[in-house]
Design a protein around this motif. Structure first.
Motif, PDB file in Angstrom:
ATOM      1  N   GLU A   1     -31.673 -71.121  32.266  1.00 52.91           N
ATOM      2  CA  GLU A   1     -30.652 -70.153  32.636  1.00 52.91           C
ATOM      3  C   GLU A   1     -29.242 -70.730  32.641  1.00 52.91           C
ATOM      4  OE1 GLU A   1     -31.666 -68.457  36.345  1.00 52.91           O
ATOM      5  OE2 GLU A   1     -33.487 -67.467  35.619  1.00 52.91           O
ATOM      6  N   THR A   2     -29.092 -72.029  32.445  1.00 51.13           N
ATOM      7  CA  THR A   2     -27.771 -72.634  32.522  1.00 51.13           C
ATOM      8  C   THR A   2     -27.367 -73.201  31.169  1.00 51.13           C
ATOM      9  OG1 THR A   2     -28.426 -74.899  33.065  1.00 51.13           O
ATOM     10  CG2 THR A   2     -28.354 -73.307  34.883  1.00 51.13           C
ATOM     11  N   LEU A   3     -26.079 -73.486  31.023  1.00 51.06           N
ATOM     12  CA  LEU A   3     -25.583 -74.083  29.787  1.00 51.06           C
ATOM     13  C   LEU A   3     -26.282 -75.402  29.482  1.00 51.06           C
ATOM     14  CD1 LEU A   3     -21.705 -73.580  29.889  1.00 51.06           C
ATOM     15  CD2 LEU A   3     -23.306 -72.587  28.248  1.00 51.06           C
ATOM     16  N   ARG A   4     -26.708 -76.094  30.498  1.00 54.24           N
ATOM     17  CA  ARG A   4     -27.377 -77.371  30.296  1.00 54.24           C
ATOM     18  C   ARG A   4     -28.779 -77.200  29.730  1.00 54.24           C
ATOM     19  NH1 ARG A   4     -24.683 -77.515  34.976  1.00 54.24           N
ATOM     20  NH2 ARG A   4     -26.510 -76.841  36.160  1.00 54.24           N
ATOM     21  N   ASP A   5     -29.279 -75.952  29.765  1.00 54.16           N
ATOM     22  CA  ASP A   5     -30.662 -75.725  29.382  1.00 54.16           C
ATOM     23  C   ASP A   5     -30.842 -74.931  28.078  1.00 54.16           C
ATOM     24  OD1 ASP A   5     -31.569 -76.979  31.707  1.00 54.16           O
ATOM     25  OD2 ASP A   5     -31.353 -75.136  32.864  1.00 54.16           O
ATOM     26  N   TYR A   6     -29.746 -74.472  27.464  1.00 52.80           N
ATOM     27  CA  TYR A   6     -29.951 -73.763  26.210  1.00 52.80           C
ATOM     28  C   TYR A   6     -29.095 -74.348  25.098  1.00 52.80           C
ATOM     29  CZ  TYR A   6     -25.858 -70.612  27.027  1.00 52.80           C
ATOM     30  OH  TYR A   6     -24.619 -70.067  27.244  1.00 52.80           O
ATOM     31  N   ARG A   7     -29.603 -74.127  23.881  1.00 56.25           N
ATOM     32  CA  ARG A   7     -28.971 -74.683  22.699  1.00 56.25           C
ATOM     33  C   ARG A   7     -28.383 -73.581  21.847  1.00 56.25           C
ATOM     34  NH1 ARG A   7     -33.108 -77.963  19.459  1.00 56.25           N
ATOM     35  NH2 ARG A   7     -34.280 -76.022  19.678  1.00 56.25           N
ATOM     36  N   ILE A   8     -27.359 -73.912  21.088  1.00 53.79           N
ATOM     37  CA  ILE A   8     -26.745 -72.949  20.197  1.00 53.79           C
ATOM     38  C   ILE A   8     -26.626 -73.569  18.802  1.00 53.79           C
ATOM     39  CG2 ILE A   8     -25.457 -71.677  21.947  1.00 53.79           C
ATOM     40  CD1 ILE A   8     -23.019 -73.355  21.293  1.00 53.79           C
ATOM     41  N   CYS A   9     -26.504 -72.697  17.807  1.00 56.70           N
ATOM     42  CA  CYS A   9     -26.367 -73.136  16.427  1.00 56.70           C
ATOM     43  C   CYS A   9     -25.499 -72.107  15.708  1.00 56.70           C
ATOM     44  CB  CYS A   9     -27.740 -73.235  15.769  1.00 56.70           C
ATOM     45  SG  CYS A   9     -27.685 -73.695  14.026  1.00 56.70           S
ATOM     46  N   ARG A  10     -24.442 -72.592  15.060  1.00 53.43           N
ATOM     47  CA  ARG A  10     -23.562 -71.688  14.349  1.00 53.43           C
ATOM     48  C   ARG A  10     -24.228 -71.195  13.070  1.00 53.43           C
ATOM     49  NH1 ARG A  10     -17.487 -73.064  12.041  1.00 53.43           N
ATOM     50  NH2 ARG A  10     -17.058 -70.976  11.213  1.00 53.43           N
ATOM     51  N   ARG A  11     -24.118 -69.905  12.808  1.00 54.46           N
ATOM     52  CA  ARG A  11     -24.720 -69.335  11.612  1.00 54.46           C
ATOM     53  C   ARG A  11     -23.851 -69.613  10.386  1.00 54.46           C
ATOM     54  NH1 ARG A  11     -27.046 -63.443  13.661  1.00 54.46           N
ATOM     55  NH2 ARG A  11     -28.907 -64.270  14.686  1.00 54.46           N
TER      56      ARG A  11
ATOM     57  N   SER B   1     -17.336 -68.571  28.173  1.00 51.77           N
ATOM     58  CA  SER B   1     -17.310 -67.125  27.919  1.00 51.77           C
ATOM     59  C   SER B   1     -17.111 -66.815  26.443  1.00 51.77           C
ATOM     60  CB  SER B   1     -16.203 -66.460  28.748  1.00 51.77           C
ATOM     61  OG  SER B   1     -14.911 -66.784  28.252  1.00 51.77           O
ATOM     62  N   ARG B   2     -16.333 -67.657  25.747  1.00 47.76           N
ATOM     63  CA  ARG B   2     -16.151 -67.436  24.306  1.00 47.76           C
ATOM     64  C   ARG B   2     -17.442 -67.721  23.556  1.00 47.76           C
ATOM     65  NH1 ARG B   2     -13.512 -63.769  24.052  1.00 47.76           N
ATOM     66  NH2 ARG B   2     -13.177 -64.036  21.798  1.00 47.76           N
ATOM     67  N   LEU B   3     -18.189 -68.748  23.964  1.00 48.29           N
ATOM     68  CA  LEU B   3     -19.469 -69.025  23.330  1.00 48.29           C
ATOM     69  C   LEU B   3     -20.421 -67.847  23.517  1.00 48.29           C
ATOM     70  CD1 LEU B   3     -20.194 -72.789  24.147  1.00 48.29           C
ATOM     71  CD2 LEU B   3     -19.143 -71.815  22.108  1.00 48.29           C
ATOM     72  N   ARG B   4     -20.460 -67.291  24.719  1.00 45.22           N
ATOM     73  CA  ARG B   4     -21.326 -66.131  24.942  1.00 45.22           C
ATOM     74  C   ARG B   4     -20.890 -64.950  24.084  1.00 45.22           C
ATOM     75  NH1 ARG B   4     -21.318 -68.244  30.323  1.00 45.22           N
ATOM     76  NH2 ARG B   4     -19.552 -66.942  30.907  1.00 45.22           N
TER      77      ARG B   4
ATOM     78  N   ILE C   1     -21.893 -61.322  19.294  1.00 43.91           N
ATOM     79  CA  ILE C   1     -21.494 -60.669  18.043  1.00 43.91           C
ATOM     80  C   ILE C   1     -22.189 -61.282  16.830  1.00 43.91           C
ATOM     81  CG2 ILE C   1     -19.270 -59.982  19.008  1.00 43.91           C
ATOM     82  CD1 ILE C   1     -17.950 -62.209  17.401  1.00 43.91           C
ATOM     83  N   GLY C   2     -23.116 -62.186  17.057  1.00 42.61           N
ATOM     84  CA  GLY C   2     -23.933 -62.704  15.983  1.00 42.61           C
ATOM     85  C   GLY C   2     -23.378 -63.871  15.208  1.00 42.61           C
TER      86      GLY C   2
END
Length: 256
Positions: A246-256, A228-231, A236-237
């Motif tokens: 649709e799941t955490l296993r299927d999407y990637r994130i990158c810190r700005r 929930s904190r990642l979302r 907030i960008g």
């Protein structure tokens, strides 16, 4: 019924049921199915709504409390179970985590009128991790003889402490090394979580795992909370997201 074993999670309940089945631990297990270190505690409907606000369909360890209109329904079920089955004693299993600190006081609050002996089963950490669920059924069976009777005066004192805990506005509760309950905002671990978010594209599930394994072993952060904190960071960008499913296993994130 001889003993009623009270735990906070289904995983802990499963291990205790195995201890009953395989190692002769007497009694029956009841799970509250909650995570008491997080969220409002003064109103069951508000608590259920809070958990629903954190959970999305990809959260694999969904808590039953947010699937009901009232998160306090299991406590009423527990009182009915005690009244119907009249256990000789209730054994409240707990580590030194913030969630288990609340469990003990909440149990005294809900069961103080049931006129049943209440015992505390102190559970030692496993490789520094404070949790009942991390122990094997065999180890839990060895903890049971260490149960300590809670005196009527202490039951009353802890029952009276619970409303004071519930009245606090902070949504996160943790214990320090002296056993004192600390009240913290839900943003308390944001810097720590962000520090483990890489500036290269990484699976969100990998980041959640890194955060959970690196969190305070006395007050481990749960999957739903971290996700929930990642979302929130995405909203907030503070992070970019590459949705490939649709799941955490299927999407990637990158810190700005």
């Amino acid at each position: 019924m001889t003993d009623l074993h009270l735990v906070v999670s289904n995983s802990a309940a499963g291990s205790l049921r195995a201890a009953i089945r395989e190692f002769g631990l007497p009694g029956k297990v009841f799970s509250i199915m909650d995570a008491l270190e997080l969220g409002p505690l003064s109103d069951g409907r508000a608590r259920a709504a809070f958990w629903r606000s954190l959970v999305v369909p990809d959260d694999s360890d969904e808590l039953p409390c947010q699937a009901r209109d009232d998160a306090f329904a299991p406590w009423r079920d527990l009182r009915e179970c005690v009244a119907a089955e009249k256990p000789r004693r209730i054994l409240i299993w707990g580590s030194e985590s913030g969630g288990d600190y609340v469990l003990l006081r909440m149990a005294c609050h809900w069961l103080t009128a049931e006129n049943v002996a209440m015992w505390r089963v102190p559970v030692s950490p496993q490789v520094e991790l404070h949790s009942v669920a991390v122990h094997s059924p065999k180890t839990l069976a060895k903890f049971a003889p260490k149960a300590v009777l809670i005196s009527p005066a202490d039951v009353t004192a802890m029952a009276e402490e619970y409303p004071r805990i519930a009245a606090r506005p902070e949504l996160l509760r943790e214990c320090d090394s002296q056993g004192r309950l600390l009240f913290r905002p839900i943003t308390a671990h944001d810097d720590f979580i962000l520090g483990l978010c890489p500036r290269t594209w990484t699976l969100a599930a990998r980041v959640v795992g890194d955060v959970m394994s690196g969190s305070d072993p006395r007050n481990p952060l749960g999957y739903i909370f971290v996700a929930s904190r990642l979302r929130h960071f995405i909203a907030i960008g503070l992070m970019e997201v590459d949705m490939q499913g649709e799941t955490l296993r299927d999407y990637r994130i990158c810190r700005r």
